[in-house]
Design a protein around this motif. Structure first.
Motif: not given
Length: 305
Positions: A77-82, A84-93, A59-66
């Motif tokens: 517009f930006y979206n990013y996933s990181l 697998q499985g239950s540890a997968k985070v999907n985010a968009m800004a 989560l912190h890796t994805v959010l910091s990438s924004f």
């Protein structure tokens, strides 16, 4: 001496906790600051993550990438996933369509800090700021119309003629929604104003996340427009905030003037000055015109004889 950006986003919420935004509105669908510059909603499910977990690191890796990948967010517009499985985070800004990119990047940073401060250990959260939106989840959110949560922000002032105001607002939002839905894969945004006879001007914006197709964007904005009656009917201003789309209307210009244009509603022309009159153009077909001319000639002939 350099600190990694993920570590920075661990520290920021602690620092900003000393200057937490004052809360004015708090309900089941979210929270807003006193001036509604920021409204957010944390997951209402029991899904949480543990401190130090893989989900938290992702989560912190994805959010910091924004913030770190500013050159890649050229469209706003930006979206990013990181993960697998239950540890997968999907985010968009998403930047508001009229906001300069530098201001939008600042909005991302501020919004992320507020989310991390107020939605601690939640796997799903969204924040609607005046200039941007940030959303993350443990389930897929790309290309999906999300109906929940919905946050309403009614304006403080009642319209002087609520019925007439509504008769202008609804078609204005309909026209803007059609324009936004016809946008491309990077921008689905529209802004404009219309004149209320013998009253004020209505300024409005509508926006979808550009990962939606045209029909989904149109449907989302229709639902948002229908939501106005639940919160903001009879008001001179209001906001309907959904994960996949949002709208706002006011009686004063609140967005970049360069994005503004007069929207000609059905039955009116662009030179309507709001003085209580509406110029309506009636189209007459050639056959009807000839019939009218013949009738006038016959009438004149009968009168002569």
């Amino acid at each position: 001496m350099g600190y990694s950006r993920p570590l920075l986003f661990f520290i920021l919420p602690i620092i900003l906790g000393l200057h937490a935004p004052a809360i004015a509105d708090d309900d089941d669908n979210g929270v807003c600051t006193l001036t509604a510059d920021y409204c957010w909603s944390c997951s209402r499910t029991n899904e949480t993550f543990n401190n130090g977990s893989i989900y938290e690191r992702n989560l912190h890796t994805v959010l910091s990438s924004f913030s770190s990948n500013k050159t890649e967010i050229n469209s706003g517009f930006y979206n990013y996933s990181l993960g697998q499985g239950s540890a997968k985070v999907n985010a968009m800004a998403l930047c508001r369509g009229d906001v300069p990119l530098n201001d939008c990047h600042s909005c991302f940073d501020e919004s992320i800090s507020i989310l991390l401060q107020n939605c601690t250990n939640k796997k799903q959260a969204i924040i609607w700021a005046q200039r941007c939106t940030v959303h993350y989840s443990n389930v897929s959110i790309f290309g999906v119309v999300e109906d929940d949560p919905v946050k309403f922000v009614p304006g403080p002032t009642n319209a002087s003629n609520a019925e007439q105001f509504k008769l202008v607002l609804n078609p204005l939002l309909e026209i803007l929604s059609e324009k936004a839905a016809a946008g491309n894969s990077t921008t689905k945004f529209a802004a404009g104003h219309a004149l209320v006879p013998a009253s004020k001007t209505i300024y409005a914006i509508v926006q979808c996340t550009p990962d939606l197709d045209r029909q989904d964007c149109s449907d989302c904005l229709k639902e948002a427009t229908s939501d106005i009656r639940k919160c903001c009917e009879g008001k001179e201003g209001g906001r309907v905030l959904r994960p996949s789309c949002n709208l706002r209307f006011e009686s004063n210009l609140f967005y970049d003037a360069a994005s503004d244009s007069l929207v000609n509603l059905p039955g009116t022309q662009g030179n309507n000055t709001g003085n209580g009159t509406s110029n309506i153009t009636t189209k007459v077909s050639p056959s009807s015109f000839l019939g009218l001319l013949l009738s006038l000639c016959l009438s004149s002939a009968y009168a002569f004889f």
